[in-house]
Scaffold this motif. Structure first.
Motif, mmCIF file in Angstrom:
data_model
loop_
_atom_site.group_PDB
_atom_site.id
_atom_site.type_symbol
_atom_site.label_atom_id
_atom_site.label_comp_id
_atom_site.label_asym_id
_atom_site.label_seq_id
_atom_site.Cartn_x
_atom_site.Cartn_y
_atom_site.Cartn_z
ATOM 1 N N LEU A 4 -9.318 -15.949 -5.859
ATOM 2 C CA LEU A 4 -9.867 -14.987 -6.814
ATOM 3 C C LEU A 4 -11.060 -15.602 -7.526
ATOM 4 C CD1 LEU A 4 -9.305 -12.135 -8.033
ATOM 5 C CD2 LEU A 4 -8.131 -13.314 -9.907
ATOM 6 N N LEU A 5 -12.197 -14.911 -7.467
ATOM 7 C CA LEU A 5 -13.423 -15.336 -8.130
ATOM 8 C C LEU A 5 -13.728 -14.386 -9.278
ATOM 9 C CD1 LEU A 5 -13.543 -16.613 -5.232
ATOM 10 C CD2 LEU A 5 -16.026 -16.353 -5.354
ATOM 11 N N LEU A 6 -14.166 -14.935 -10.408
ATOM 12 C CA LEU A 6 -14.504 -14.150 -11.592
ATOM 13 C C LEU A 6 -15.931 -14.485 -12.012
ATOM 14 C CD1 LEU A 6 -11.329 -15.030 -13.731
ATOM 15 C CD2 LEU A 6 -11.546 -13.167 -12.071
ATOM 16 N N ALA A 7 -16.699 -13.465 -12.372
ATOM 17 C CA ALA A 7 -18.076 -13.720 -12.784
ATOM 18 C C ALA A 7 -18.591 -12.606 -13.678
ATOM 19 C CB ALA A 7 -18.983 -13.864 -11.564
ATOM 20 N N ALA A 8 -19.376 -12.995 -14.674
ATOM 21 C CA ALA A 8 -20.099 -12.036 -15.511
ATOM 22 C C ALA A 8 -21.515 -11.897 -14.984
ATOM 23 C CB ALA A 8 -20.112 -12.499 -16.962
ATOM 24 N N GLU A 9 -22.013 -10.671 -14.933
ATOM 25 C CA GLU A 9 -23.311 -10.414 -14.310
ATOM 26 C C GLU A 9 -24.457 -11.166 -14.973
ATOM 27 O OE1 GLU A 9 -23.293 -6.026 -12.254
ATOM 28 O OE2 GLU A 9 -23.663 -6.132 -14.399
ATOM 29 N N ARG A 10 -24.373 -11.417 -16.285
ATOM 30 C CA ARG A 10 -25.491 -12.020 -17.002
ATOM 31 C C ARG A 10 -25.167 -13.446 -17.473
ATOM 32 N NH1 ARG A 10 -29.415 -8.429 -17.793
ATOM 33 N NH2 ARG A 10 -30.393 -9.551 -19.521
ATOM 34 N N ASP A 11 -24.208 -14.077 -16.831
ATOM 35 C CA ASP A 11 -23.876 -15.464 -17.137
ATOM 36 C C ASP A 11 -25.114 -16.336 -16.937
ATOM 37 O OD1 ASP A 11 -22.812 -18.055 -17.304
ATOM 38 O OD2 ASP A 11 -21.025 -17.546 -16.164
ATOM 39 N N ALA A 12 -25.421 -17.170 -17.934
ATOM 40 C CA ALA A 12 -26.583 -18.059 -17.837
ATOM 41 C C ALA A 12 -26.214 -19.422 -17.279
ATOM 42 C CB ALA A 12 -27.234 -18.223 -19.215
ATOM 43 N N ALA A 13 -25.089 -19.952 -17.680
ATOM 44 C CA ALA A 13 -24.719 -21.304 -17.260
ATOM 45 C C ALA A 13 -24.441 -21.374 -15.770
ATOM 46 C CB ALA A 13 -23.499 -21.780 -18.052
ATOM 47 N N THR A 14 -23.790 -20.354 -15.223
ATOM 48 C CA THR A 14 -23.560 -20.254 -13.779
ATOM 49 C C THR A 14 -24.007 -18.861 -13.344
ATOM 50 O OG1 THR A 14 -21.247 -19.608 -14.199
ATOM 51 C CG2 THR A 14 -21.670 -21.922 -13.695
ATOM 52 N N PRO A 15 -25.278 -18.705 -13.002
ATOM 53 C CA PRO A 15 -25.790 -17.372 -12.673
ATOM 54 C C PRO A 15 -24.985 -16.684 -11.578
ATOM 55 C CG PRO A 15 -27.596 -18.904 -12.982
ATOM 56 C CD PRO A 15 -26.333 -19.726 -13.014
ATOM 57 N N TYR A 16 -24.957 -15.362 -11.670
ATOM 58 C CA TYR A 16 -24.066 -14.529 -10.863
ATOM 59 C C TYR A 16 -24.222 -14.740 -9.359
ATOM 60 C CZ TYR A 16 -21.723 -10.268 -9.275
ATOM 61 O OH TYR A 16 -20.885 -9.387 -8.647
ATOM 62 N N GLU A 17 -25.418 -15.056 -8.916
ATOM 63 C CA GLU A 17 -25.644 -15.238 -7.484
ATOM 64 C C GLU A 17 -24.724 -16.310 -6.900
ATOM 65 O OE1 GLU A 17 -29.717 -14.144 -9.282
ATOM 66 O OE2 GLU A 17 -27.954 -15.331 -9.847
ATOM 67 N N GLY A 18 -24.335 -17.281 -7.708
ATOM 68 C CA GLY A 18 -23.441 -18.329 -7.230
ATOM 69 C C GLY A 18 -22.078 -17.789 -6.837
#
Length: 533
Positions: free
Chosen positions: A447-461
């Motif tokens: 399971l992967l979790l991501a916020a679209e506007r995350d700066a520290a780990t940008p979403y493309e990762g």
């Protein structure tokens, strides 16, 4: 990659469907098993020995500030897995037993908050937090300090008092003289790392962090690993999935580092600096919307001008003798990590420009009591990132790339460059980053979790790791930018995480959650800690 863990271990793009085939677990001509045959044999031996010894848990040392029923222990791991009979180091571990019945128990859940340089020793305390309690009925909560961190064979590259000396400068468009000064400081810091760590220095790296996870798994008596990693913890968690796919059970990757080999770590930091500019704009727009409360400007541009007035004033005279432009930047960088910092930061800036510096001093003054931990965290960060991959050795490359980027992303670019510049002068062996990935059906669902506007780990990762792990599921928090989203205020995200950890079910290939509510514009606000590093 600059990490919230360096500012406190408790700190928590439109999705495109990708149909390309997953990246192979190893590249053409690359040694297999990945990471080296000798190291693979060393991990197997160390894991067998750890399983036989187990962990002798007891009361935690007072320095950990972990009250009963949390218990602590130590796991011995080889410094160099290619020589498992050589020098060993001790990894400190913490544990709180599961709250449920025997029939509910699903083993141990290991947690890493990120970094490099963050400690997860606090994790067992979360069994008392409401959002976590259903999960805590099923799992023992196990935290640990990775190699080099805190009491786990601690690394140091400089005297803590001089490392945290304040006030410090910061320039968004540095002069040639300022650049020369920072180059000299970076070279001296790299030399300090080599001098203090000696021959041990090359073995503090992400591959060994992943190998340590497998020894910890065995020491806990677990046949399969249940793991939750945030930020940098997703990167070596992904390395674990690559190295030991048959040992994985449940794996949650929260706020995902882009594992592309060519991006580790120089390009990752450039991408991160650009993303922080966008997130800095999010905060300025929010402050402008609440000009009636903060009086910092009715437009994002006016808010930026207010911040610049404060920076210039602090350049002339540090607040309380300790808060200069560097401390101001470090404090306000936190608005890029979590919107829980937004109100408090706006309030402090507003008060300072009105002539009251008390809130700003509280927000930004370095804590002398934390100097040793801060220096240690930075030393581990530097060692791991510099050891993980080759970095440009020519200052002209750094100068060209960061000068170009700072024209459109001035807020974080040069500060991020200075933090990583010791890698240009690194004398320890730098390894080739591993090509992360798994073959189809080699791993259970992850399971992967991501916020679209995350700066520290940008979403493309997150999109990239999702592509590389067949059968994985990506949960996206739309329109949000807080770094570390599991068990936070978004009930939709929490449902997906809890269901996965309790049942193993993932919500299909993609799932989407609406954004969390924006913070209220308050004064005298206190910042709520998060989990990601």
């Amino acid at each position: 990659m600059r990490s919230a863990a360096l500012y406190g271990a408790l700190g928590s793009l439109v999705l495109t469907a990708l149909t390309a085939a997953p990246a192979p677990a190893h590249g053409p001509g690359e040694a297999w098993p990945p990471g080296g045959r000798a190291e693979a044999r060393g991990v197997e031996l160390a894991a067998r020995q750890a399983a036989a010894r187990g962990i002798r848990f007891g009361a935690c040392p007072a320095s950990e500030q972990l009250p009963a029923p949390v218990q602590c222990g130590i796991v011995s791991v080889p410094l160099d897995y290619a020589r498992p009979g050589g020098k060993h180091i001790g990894i400190t571990v913490s544990r709180a037993r599961s709250l449920g019945t025997r029939s509910q128990h699903q083993g141990a859940l290991l947690y890493n908050p990120g970094g490099p340089g963050g400690s997860g020793m606090f994790f067992p305390l979360l069994t008392a937090v409401k959002q976590w309690q259903s999960t805590a009925r099923a799992y023992d909560f196990v935290g640990y300090a990775p190699r080099g961190v805190a009491r786990s064979a601690p690394l140091s590259c400089a005297d803590p008092a001089s490392f945290t000396k304040a006030p410090s400068p910061a320039e968004e468009h540095p002069t040639a003289a300022f650049k020369r000064q920072r180059i000299a400081e970076a070279r001296a810091y790299a030399q300090g790392c080599a001098r203090r760590a000696g021959q041990d220095l090359p073995y503090y790296n992400s591959l060994n962090n992943a190998r340590d996870l497998d020894v910890l798994r065995a020491a806990l008596g677990e046949k399969k690993l249940n793991y939750m990693g945030a930020s940098y913890g997703t990167y070596f968690g992904a390395l674990y999935a690559t190295l030991f796919p048959g040992h994985a059970r449940r794996m949650v990757f929260d706020s995902v580092v882009d594992p592309t080999r060519s991006k580790i770590w120089y390009d990752s930091n450039l991408t991160q600096s650009a993303a922080f500019e966008r997130r800095w704009g999010d905060w300025r727009r929010w402050v402008a919307k609440h000009d009636a409360v903060y009086h910092l400007g009715r437009t994002p541009q006016q808010v930026a001008a207010a911040y610049e007035r404060a920076r210039q004033r602090l350049t002339r005279r540090a607040a309380g003798g300790k808060v200069g432009p560097g401390e101001l930047h470090a404090a306000f960088l936190q608005v890029g990590y979590s919107d829980s910092h937004w109100a408090r930061s706006a309030d402090a800036l507003s008060a300072y420009l009105r002539g009251d510096d008390r809130a700003l001093r509280t927000l930004a003054t370095p804590d002398p009591a934390a100097a040793r931990a801060s220096e240690n965290s930075n030393a581990v960060y530097t060692a791991v990132e510099c050891n993980d991959a080759a970095w440009p050795r020519s200052w002209s490359v750094w100068d060209r790339d960061n000068t170009r980027l700072a024209r459109r992303a001035p807020f974080e670019t040069w500060q991020n460059a200075w933090m990583n510049l010791p890698c240009a002068f690194w004398t320890a062996h730098q390894q080739r980053a591993l090509d992360v990935g798994a073959a189809p059906r080699a791993l259970p669902p992850t399971l992967l979790l991501a916020a679209e506007r995350d700066a520290a780990t940008p979403y493309e990762g997150a999109v990239e790791l999702h592509r590389r792990l067949p059968g994985s599921s990506l949960v996206t928090e739309r329109g949000a930018g807080t770094h570390g989203i599991a068990y936070g205020p978004n009930a939709c995200v929490n449902r997906h995480v809890e269901r996965y950890l309790l049942t193993g079910q993932v919500p299909g290939r993609h799932a989407y959650c609406g954004p969390r509510q924006e913070p209220a514009a308050t004064t005298g606000a206190k910042t709520a800690p998060g989990l990601a590093g």
